[in-house]
Enzyme design. Structure first.
Site, short mmCIF file in Angstrom:
data_model
loop_
_atom_site.label_atom_id
_atom_site.label_comp_id
_atom_site.label_asym_id
_atom_site.label_seq_id
_atom_site.Cartn_x
_atom_site.Cartn_y
_atom_site.Cartn_z
N ALA A 66 -6.62 -103.49 -53.32
CA ALA A 66 -5.95 -102.33 -52.74
C ALA A 66 -6.92 -101.54 -51.87
CB ALA A 66 -5.35 -101.44 -53.83
N THR A 67 -7.98 -101.01 -52.50
CA THR A 67 -8.92 -100.14 -51.80
C THR A 67 -9.49 -100.81 -50.55
OG1 THR A 67 -9.53 -99.03 -53.86
CG2 THR A 67 -11.06 -98.83 -52.03
N ASP A 103 3.11 -103.02 -59.49
CA ASP A 103 1.74 -102.90 -60.01
C ASP A 103 1.59 -101.67 -60.90
OD1 ASP A 103 -0.97 -103.58 -60.25
OD2 ASP A 103 -1.54 -102.38 -58.51
N GLY A 135 -9.28 -104.35 -59.79
CA GLY A 135 -10.50 -103.78 -59.24
C GLY A 135 -11.30 -104.80 -58.44
#
Length: 295
Positions: free
Chosen positions: A232-233, A82, A209
């Site tokens: 991810a977050t 990534d 995002g």
């Protein structure tokens, strides 16, 4: 089974669904994701970025782990590097066994982005690896980059970019950003731009995002042409909340059971996301049997 990301995304593009791509840095994250995907008969993409590899998820351990787990499954799995702009790291990861790489030249001048993307595509394709690139720039939520229209992907420029580079998937900037959005704010996605991009490109599109964008936004983005959603977050938040909840309930809980709680929580998280993206029941035994009979 471990396959190229291109092969997974082409089917998603044809049948209009999305695939979860979760940044994963250890065994608990990888195993939770792949077991959840197997149970939901969904394709899946495990991915990791250069800094994540440097800090914890070293490629020397991650690649064999993903290969071993994927070999046990009937669903197709891709391993993606990534957000990487370093050609040396990209080459190293291709040699190590990654089945897709994302070259991120979105911060570069347009022509330089094209030139470097073409170099990556040429090397990757020669080694049986597919490539994702980014046009426009998906910045940081903390900087309110999601609302900066000058960073959004231009459809006309996108046609030229894809033709010049021959990338297999394109990450587009349409109103999302990486990291945590300010509390209470959900990004406003430019769905009209997304529809236009899909219409002119007719190829797999990627939404970076995905975390914090809201289920409704994600579902609608898939409906209008997104085939890969990066997470991810929210995945890291889920893992942390599992640990916190477990310790609040049992302060003396041992490390092994903390790891088990993370794996269980992430498995539920991934299954929920798979349903939002409509990628469940895409690879059943009957379909696999049918495909084998026609080969």
């Amino acid at each position: 089974m471990l396959v190229t990301m291109k092969s997974i995304l082409e089917k998603a593009n044809e049948d209009n669904y999305g695939i979860m791509a979760m940044n994963s840095v250890n065994m608990e994250m990888i195993r939770a994701a792949l077991m959840a995907a197997e149970e939901e008969y969904s394709p899946f993409i495990i991915q990791i970025g250069p800094m994540q590899m440097k800090n914890l998820g070293h490629s020397e351990e991650i690649v064999p782990m993903v290969q071993e787990l994927s070999d046990r499954l009937k669903i197709p799995v891709a391993l993606n590097l990534d957000h990487c702009g370093d050609l040396d790291i990209i080459i190293k990861c291709i040699k190590a066994g990654f089945t897709n790489v994302m070259f991120d030249g979105s911060n570069l001048p347009y022509q330089e982005n094209i030139e470097k993307t073409r170099i990556v595509v040429s090397y990757a394709h020669a080694n049986g690896v597919s490539v994702e690139a980014e046009l426009g720039h998906v910045g940081q939520a903390v900087d309110n980059d999601d609302s900066k229209l000058d960073l959004y992907t231009d459809p006309k420029q996108a046609i030229d970019f894809v033709k010049a580079t021959q990338v297999d998937a394109l990450a587009v900037a349409i109103g999302t950003a990486h990291g945590n959005y300010p509390k209470g704010r959900i990004p406003k996605i430019d769905f009209q731009r997304l529809q236009e991009l899909k219409k002119v490109l007719k190829m797999p599109l990627v939404l970076h995002g995905g975390s914090g964008s809201g289920d409704e936004n994600i579902s609608k983005a898939v409906k209008y042409g997104i085939n890969k959603v990066n997470v991810a977050t929210d995945a890291f938040k889920c893992a942390k909340s599992c640990i916190t909840a477990s310790l609040n309930k049992q302060p003396d809980l041992d490390y092994i059971h903390l790891c088990m709680s993370v794996e269980t929580g992430l498995k539920h998280f991934v299954k929920s996301y798979i349903h939002i993206l409509n990628s469940f029941n895409r690879y059943t035994f009957s379909q696999e049997f049918k495909d084998n009979c026609t080969e």
